[in-house]
Design a protein around this motif. Structure first.
Motif, PDB file in Angstrom:
ATOM      1  N   ARG A   1       0.833  -1.209   0.000  1.00 42.57           N
ATOM      2  CA  ARG A   1       0.000   0.000   0.000  1.00 42.57           C
ATOM      3  C   ARG A   1       0.867   1.257   0.000  1.00 42.57           C
ATOM      4  N   LEU A   2       1.948   1.245   0.757  1.00 38.84           N
ATOM      5  CA  LEU A   2       2.807   2.423   0.850  1.00 38.84           C
ATOM      6  C   LEU A   2       3.521   2.722  -0.461  1.00 38.84           C
ATOM      7  N   ILE A   3       4.057   1.683  -1.123  1.00 41.69           N
ATOM      8  CA  ILE A   3       4.822   1.952  -2.352  1.00 41.69           C
ATOM      9  C   ILE A   3       3.918   2.404  -3.492  1.00 41.69           C
ATOM     10  N   LEU A   4       2.608   2.139  -3.379  1.00 44.32           N
ATOM     11  CA  LEU A   4       1.674   2.590  -4.406  1.00 44.32           C
ATOM     12  C   LEU A   4       1.077   3.960  -4.090  1.00 44.32           C
ATOM     13  N   SER A   5       1.423   4.506  -2.926  1.00 36.63           N
ATOM     14  CA  SER A   5       0.905   5.827  -2.548  1.00 36.63           C
ATOM     15  C   SER A   5       1.636   6.911  -3.321  1.00 36.63           C
ATOM     16  N   PRO A   6       0.993   8.038  -3.610  1.00 30.79           N
ATOM     17  CA  PRO A   6       1.620   9.107  -4.407  1.00 30.79           C
ATOM     18  C   PRO A   6       2.942   9.611  -3.821  1.00 30.79           C
ATOM     19  N   GLY A   7       3.042   9.650  -2.496  1.00 32.99           N
ATOM     20  CA  GLY A   7       4.247  10.203  -1.876  1.00 32.99           C
ATOM     21  C   GLY A   7       5.484   9.354  -2.039  1.00 32.99           C
ATOM     22  N   LEU A   8       5.324   8.046  -2.294  1.00 36.45           N
ATOM     23  CA  LEU A   8       6.477   7.136  -2.377  1.00 36.45           C
ATOM     24  C   LEU A   8       6.633   6.466  -3.741  1.00 36.45           C
ATOM     25  N   ARG A   9       5.666   6.667  -4.621  1.00 38.95           N
ATOM     26  CA  ARG A   9       5.679   5.968  -5.902  1.00 38.95           C
ATOM     27  C   ARG A   9       6.967   6.224  -6.690  1.00 38.95           C
ATOM     28  N   LEU A  10       7.471   7.430  -6.619  1.00 38.17           N
ATOM     29  CA  LEU A  10       8.672   7.801  -7.367  1.00 38.17           C
ATOM     30  C   LEU A  10       9.882   6.961  -6.959  1.00 38.17           C
ATOM     31  N   PHE A  11       9.960   6.579  -5.686  1.00 44.38           N
ATOM     32  CA  PHE A  11      11.124   5.845  -5.182  1.00 44.38           C
ATOM     33  C   PHE A  11      11.106   4.373  -5.597  1.00 44.38           C
ATOM     34  N   VAL A  12      10.001   3.928  -6.178  1.00 46.37           N
ATOM     35  CA  VAL A  12       9.856   2.523  -6.567  1.00 46.37           C
ATOM     36  C   VAL A  12      10.257   2.303  -8.026  1.00 46.37           C
ATOM     37  N   ILE A  13      10.253   3.359  -8.820  1.00 47.50           N
ATOM     38  CA  ILE A  13      10.505   3.221 -10.260  1.00 47.50           C
ATOM     39  C   ILE A  13      11.872   2.598 -10.530  1.00 47.50           C
ATOM     40  N   LEU A  14      12.920   3.065  -9.861  1.00 44.92           N
ATOM     41  CA  LEU A  14      14.264   2.552 -10.113  1.00 44.92           C
ATOM     42  C   LEU A  14      14.419   1.083  -9.735  1.00 44.92           C
ATOM     43  N   PRO A  15      14.062   0.662  -8.501  1.00 42.66           N
ATOM     44  CA  PRO A  15      14.216  -0.760  -8.196  1.00 42.66           C
ATOM     45  C   PRO A  15      13.353  -1.670  -9.065  1.00 42.66           C
ATOM     46  N   VAL A  16      12.155  -1.231  -9.432  1.00 39.82           N
ATOM     47  CA  VAL A  16      11.306  -2.058 -10.296  1.00 39.82           C
ATOM     48  C   VAL A  16      11.921  -2.201 -11.682  1.00 39.82           C
ATOM     49  N   THR A  17      12.502  -1.135 -12.206  1.00 43.06           N
ATOM     50  CA  THR A  17      13.160  -1.192 -13.521  1.00 43.06           C
ATOM     51  C   THR A  17      14.352  -2.138 -13.492  1.00 43.06           C
ATOM     52  N   VAL A  18      15.166  -2.039 -12.436  1.00 40.88           N
ATOM     53  CA  VAL A  18      16.316  -2.942 -12.280  1.00 40.88           C
ATOM     54  C   VAL A  18      15.838  -4.387 -12.210  1.00 40.88           C
ATOM     55  N   ASN A  19      14.807  -4.644 -11.413  1.00 36.92           N
ATOM     56  CA  ASN A  19      14.290  -6.004 -11.255  1.00 36.92           C
ATOM     57  C   ASN A  19      13.742  -6.550 -12.566  1.00 36.92           C
ATOM     58  N   LEU A  20      13.040  -5.702 -13.309  1.00 38.89           N
ATOM     59  CA  LEU A  20      12.444  -6.127 -14.578  1.00 38.89           C
ATOM     60  C   LEU A  20      13.517  -6.600 -15.548  1.00 38.89           C
ATOM     61  N   LEU A  21      14.563  -5.823 -15.708  1.00 41.60           N
ATOM     62  CA  LEU A  21      15.639  -6.179 -16.635  1.00 41.60           C
ATOM     63  C   LEU A  21      16.367  -7.438 -16.182  1.00 41.60           C
ATOM     64  N   LEU A  22      16.652  -7.515 -14.879  1.00 41.92           N
ATOM     65  CA  LEU A  22      17.410  -8.647 -14.354  1.00 41.92           C
ATOM     66  C   LEU A  22      16.598  -9.940 -14.431  1.00 41.92           C
ATOM     67  N   PHE A  23      15.357  -9.910 -13.993  1.00 37.38           N
ATOM     68  CA  PHE A  23      14.549 -11.123 -13.992  1.00 37.38           C
ATOM     69  C   PHE A  23      14.268 -11.613 -15.407  1.00 37.38           C
ATOM     70  N   ALA A  24      14.089 -10.714 -16.340  1.00 34.69           N
ATOM     71  CA  ALA A  24      13.848 -11.132 -17.725  1.00 34.69           C
ATOM     72  C   ALA A  24      15.048 -11.924 -18.255  1.00 34.69           C
ATOM     73  N   GLY A  25      16.254 -11.404 -18.023  1.00 34.09           N
ATOM     74  CA  GLY A  25      17.455 -12.089 -18.492  1.00 34.09           C
ATOM     75  C   GLY A  25      17.693 -13.417 -17.786  1.00 34.09           C
ATOM     76  N   LEU A  26      17.521 -13.435 -16.472  1.00 40.52           N
ATOM     77  CA  LEU A  26      17.810 -14.647 -15.718  1.00 40.52           C
ATOM     78  C   LEU A  26      16.755 -15.730 -15.925  1.00 40.52           C
ATOM     79  N   ILE A  27      15.503 -15.352 -16.100  1.00 47.29           N
ATOM     80  CA  ILE A  27      14.459 -16.342 -16.368  1.00 47.29           C
ATOM     81  C   ILE A  27      14.686 -16.987 -17.734  1.00 47.29           C
ATOM     82  N   TYR A  28      15.126 -16.187 -18.695  1.00 47.95           N
ATOM     83  CA  TYR A  28      15.451 -16.738 -20.022  1.00 47.95           C
ATOM     84  C   TYR A  28      16.562 -17.783 -19.904  1.00 47.95           C
TER      85      TYR A  28
END
Length: 252
Positions: A17-44
């Motif tokens: 709930r907190l990471i989806l709130s407007p006040g903290l959403r910005l701080f989640v973009i970077l870790p989610v982007t890193v995770n997306l790229l890493l998991f896509a490569g490693l799952i492949y």
């Protein structure tokens, strides 16, 4: 074991709930982007190598016991899944450590009621790099010998039957260690003090680790669960009185 000890799902839900709130959403973009790229490569990579890894761990049985292969195969599939997942998660956390530490710091500010929309600062993020990477190295020093022991066990015939449940239990504990470490490090609590803190709340820590572990196994959802786990662990830290005893108590 008191019911309140099983509060892990609540903390993870609050973290989401907190990471989806407007006040903290910005701080989640970077870790989610890193995770997306890493998991896509490693799952492949895992999909290409999975069958070979299962064959490596499966024991060679005499012909008259070959029927047992059908019973043992699911167990060793589970073993490979747990090992691969745990390795991927560990690697993702090492790479995303500075972003996760930064996120934990901002979530703690919100959870303590000090600021509902803390400011983003690249300078602050980069200043955390040496400390957070150093702490990840300490975490790796804790993880590596235990994981190596489990890996050796995984190759020992008969004994390796218990390797999958042991990997699962170790993974659950490491989820608690991994994510509580971010707010503990931000508050300059030593590794030894943090481990004592976790053991004093063993059941709550394990319940948080278990629900996090299960949620991270869900493809797609795991991209959001990692920052949610950082936020949830920080809420856990604040609610359970997490504070470096050598520092003055923060205002609430």
């Amino acid at each position: 074991m008191p019911i309140t000890a099983l509060s892990g799902p609540q903390y993870l839900r609050e973290g989401l709930r907190l990471i989806l709130s407007p006040g903290l959403r910005l701080f989640v973009i970077l870790p989610v982007t890193v995770n997306l790229l890493l998991f896509a490569g490693l799952i492949y990579l895992a999909l290409r190598q999975f069958d070979g890894w299962v064959d490596t761990f499966m024991p060679s049985l005499p012909e008259w016991l070959s029927f047992l292969e059908y019973l043992l195969w699911p167990l060793f599939v589970a073993l490979v899944v747990l090992m691969v997942f745990f390795t991927f998660t560990l690697l993702a956390n090492i790479i995303a450590a500075p972003f996760n530490g930064f996120l934990a710091e901002k979530v703690e500010t919100v959870a303590r009621g000090e600021d509902s929309s803390p400011p983003f600062s690249w300078a602050e993020l980069f200043a955390m790099l040496p400390r957070t990477l150093g702490r990840e190295a300490r975490k790796l020093a804790y993880f590596a010998p235990r994981a190596l022991g489990l890996l050796v066990l995984s190759f020992i015939p008969v004994a390796n039957i218990v390797a999958a449940p042991l990997w699962l239990l170790f993974g659950i504990w490491m989820m608690a260690v991994q994510y509580i470490d971010y707010p503990a490090d931000n508050n300059k609590m030593s590794w030894a003090e943090m481990m004592v803190w976790l053991r004093q709340r063993r059941w709550k820590s394990l319940s948080f680790g278990a629900v996090t572990y299960a949620a991270l196994l869900v493809p797609g959802l795991n991209l959001l669960i990692m920052p949610a786990a950082v936020a949830g662990a920080t809420v856990f830290w604040v609610r359970e009185g997490g504070q470096n005893p050598n520092l003055p108590v923060r205002s609430r």
